[in-house]
Design an enzyme around this catalytic site. Sequence first.
Site: not given
Length: 320
Positions: A75, A52, A146, A219, A118, A142
């Site tokens: 990660a 981790d 980021k 997209r 992202s 999410y």
Amino acid sequence: MHTVLVTGGAGFIGSVTTDQLVARGDRVVVIDDLSRGFADNVHPDATFVQSDLGDRGVVESLLADYRPDAVIHFAGYIAVGESVRDPGPFVDRNVGRSTTLLDCLVRNQIGNVVFSSSAAVYGEPDQLPIGEDQAKYPTSPYGWTKWAFEQVLGFYEVAHGIRHVALRYFNAAGATPSRVERHEPETHLIPNILEAARGGQTISVFGTDYATPDGTAIRDYVHVSDLADAHLRAVDYLIEGGASTPLNLGSGVGFSVMQVIDAVRRVTGQDFPVDLGDRRDGDPPELVADPSRARAVLGWEPKRSSLDEIVRSCWELRDA
Ligand code: UFG
């Protein structure tokens, strides 16, 4: 030859990037807790540590032992819908434990970070194509994590001199002969259409009433090999002293859901049932990158990101 620490190197984009780093002769150390990744995704010539990122002892000793020239930080959790239902682990991993990693870098005087960001940082864009300086309105936890961590990287540059490149991926797609995308459950468009082409299921089109030419969402799909190549370039750029910057990684061309379905029919020669369904919550109508800054800063050109090549690269591996 560089030494590169790759966090999340057992995941999809991380493993393809590791393959490319190893192929060019870099020394690679992968750290991954396998909560989402797969051990067999890690190239055998990379050093693999299962841990981790929040475990400071392990991270510090890795940094002290290998003294990486740069870190590529993949990660993190990626499923948009899951982040809406259960945001805590996304904040914990994508911001909290990622900041622990930065603290370990500061203590070991390691200053070059390439970060997996992202297009989700933009949310619903004001203008198309999307440039890096557009307003950020992330529409999911999410996307927020980021964007938040990009800002943390900025704070650590001011305070500690860590430089970074934040690579904002548009729609990662495609496969390489050794790595395919594996998610459980699979929510992404292209793997789901390919499953329909294999005869496994009906493909559902999420929304046919968008303000786009055929009514389905658009997209910007970019091949994982092209994404990986940008990471290698970003590592070199930072090691040569390049300034921190965000960079969009997309092909610059958008395709609608119906166009992707047509491409799969064309490339595979298979027909399959299509169900025209309702919109999926939170999906913007159109996301297309302006990738010109990545071209100018890194000399990056997507080479394998035509829609047919993306689809073909996945279809050829269907029995593998
Ligand atoms: N779609 C369908 N049917 C499906 C799956 C998807 O019609 O079975 C549609 C979606 O509604 C969307 C498009 O196909 O309009 C692409 O959907 P994906 O799930 O493949 O990808 P997203 O654009 O939703 O999300 C991707 C990444 C995110 C990232 C985002 C940024 O998965 O991590 O791009 O643009 F945040």
